[in-house]
Scaffold this motif. Structure first.
Motif, PDB file in Angstrom:
ATOM      1  N   ASP A   1      -5.123   9.460  -7.049  1.00  0.00           N
ATOM      2  CA  ASP A   1      -5.371  10.855  -7.376  1.00  0.00           C
ATOM      3  C   ASP A   1      -5.918  11.576  -6.144  1.00  0.00           C
ATOM      4  O   ASP A   1      -6.675  11.002  -5.359  1.00  0.00           O
ATOM      5  N   SER A   2      -5.557  12.833  -5.959  1.00  0.00           N
ATOM      6  CA  SER A   2      -6.032  13.592  -4.796  1.00  0.00           C
ATOM      7  C   SER A   2      -7.543  13.802  -4.817  1.00  0.00           C
ATOM      8  O   SER A   2      -8.146  14.056  -3.779  1.00  0.00           O
ATOM      9  N   ALA A   3      -8.170  13.692  -5.987  1.00  0.00           N
ATOM     10  CA  ALA A   3      -9.616  13.867  -6.090  1.00  0.00           C
ATOM     11  C   ALA A   3     -10.378  12.574  -5.778  1.00  0.00           C
ATOM     12  O   ALA A   3     -11.597  12.578  -5.728  1.00  0.00           O
ATOM     13  N   GLN A   4      -9.657  11.474  -5.571  1.00  0.00           N
ATOM     14  CA  GLN A   4     -10.304  10.201  -5.268  1.00  0.00           C
ATOM     15  C   GLN A   4     -10.624  10.120  -3.779  1.00  0.00           C
ATOM     16  O   GLN A   4      -9.780  10.383  -2.936  1.00  0.00           O
ATOM     17  N   GLU A  42       0.800  -1.225   0.000  1.00  0.00           N
ATOM     18  CA  GLU A  42       0.000   0.000   0.000  1.00  0.00           C
ATOM     19  C   GLU A  42       0.839   1.285   0.000  1.00  0.00           C
ATOM     20  O   GLU A  42       0.487   2.239  -0.698  1.00  0.00           O
ATOM     21  N   PRO A  43       1.957   1.358   0.733  1.00  0.00           N
ATOM     22  CA  PRO A  43       2.750   2.599   0.699  1.00  0.00           C
ATOM     23  C   PRO A  43       3.301   2.943  -0.687  1.00  0.00           C
ATOM     24  O   PRO A  43       3.627   4.086  -0.967  1.00  0.00           O
ATOM     25  N   TYR A  44       3.389   1.959  -1.576  1.00  0.00           N
ATOM     26  CA  TYR A  44       3.932   2.184  -2.914  1.00  0.00           C
ATOM     27  C   TYR A  44       2.859   2.507  -3.949  1.00  0.00           C
ATOM     28  O   TYR A  44       3.173   2.821  -5.087  1.00  0.00           O
ATOM     29  N   LEU A  45       1.598   2.418  -3.559  1.00  0.00           N
ATOM     30  CA  LEU A  45       0.497   2.709  -4.470  1.00  0.00           C
ATOM     31  C   LEU A  45       0.068   4.154  -4.299  1.00  0.00           C
ATOM     32  O   LEU A  45      -0.023   4.663  -3.194  1.00  0.00           O
ATOM     33  N   SER A  46      -0.178   4.824  -5.390  1.00  0.00           N
ATOM     34  CA  SER A  46      -0.616   6.220  -5.310  1.00  0.00           C
ATOM     35  C   SER A  46      -1.998   6.354  -5.929  1.00  0.00           C
ATOM     36  O   SER A  46      -2.380   5.593  -6.805  1.00  0.00           O
TER      37      SER A  46
END
Length: 82
Positions: free
Chosen positions: A68-71, A62-66
């Motif tokens: 979108d800020s709008a999600q 999970e720490p490596y997954l990004s």
């Protein structure tokens, strides 16, 4: 789980058939028309081993997954309601 991790690290081929997922269409509501494509939603049916592996690996990847800020949906610690 250590068995599978050792196989991966050693580059050994394995039987990964438990990772297969079946997608089934489910009618959203009984009052929707079954002939309309919009009336259906897909669900994924997976083996219990696959579900367990996902739950065990999630904290590590999970720490490596990004995202979108709008999600807001499916994002831990975020909500669109106040």
């Amino acid at each position: 789980m250590n068995f599978w991790i050792k196989k991966i690290l050693n580059g050994e081929p394995g039987n990964w058939s438990f990772l297969k997922t079946t997608i089934k269409p489910i009618l959203k509501s009984s009052n929707k028309s079954p002939s309309a494509l919009k009336s259906w939603r897909p669900i994924s049916l997976m083996e219990s081993e696959s579900w367990l592996a996902e739950k065990m690996l999630k904290p590590y990847i999970e720490p490596y997954l990004s995202t979108d800020s709008a999600q807001f949906g499916y994002k831990t610690g975020h909500s669109c309601s106040p």
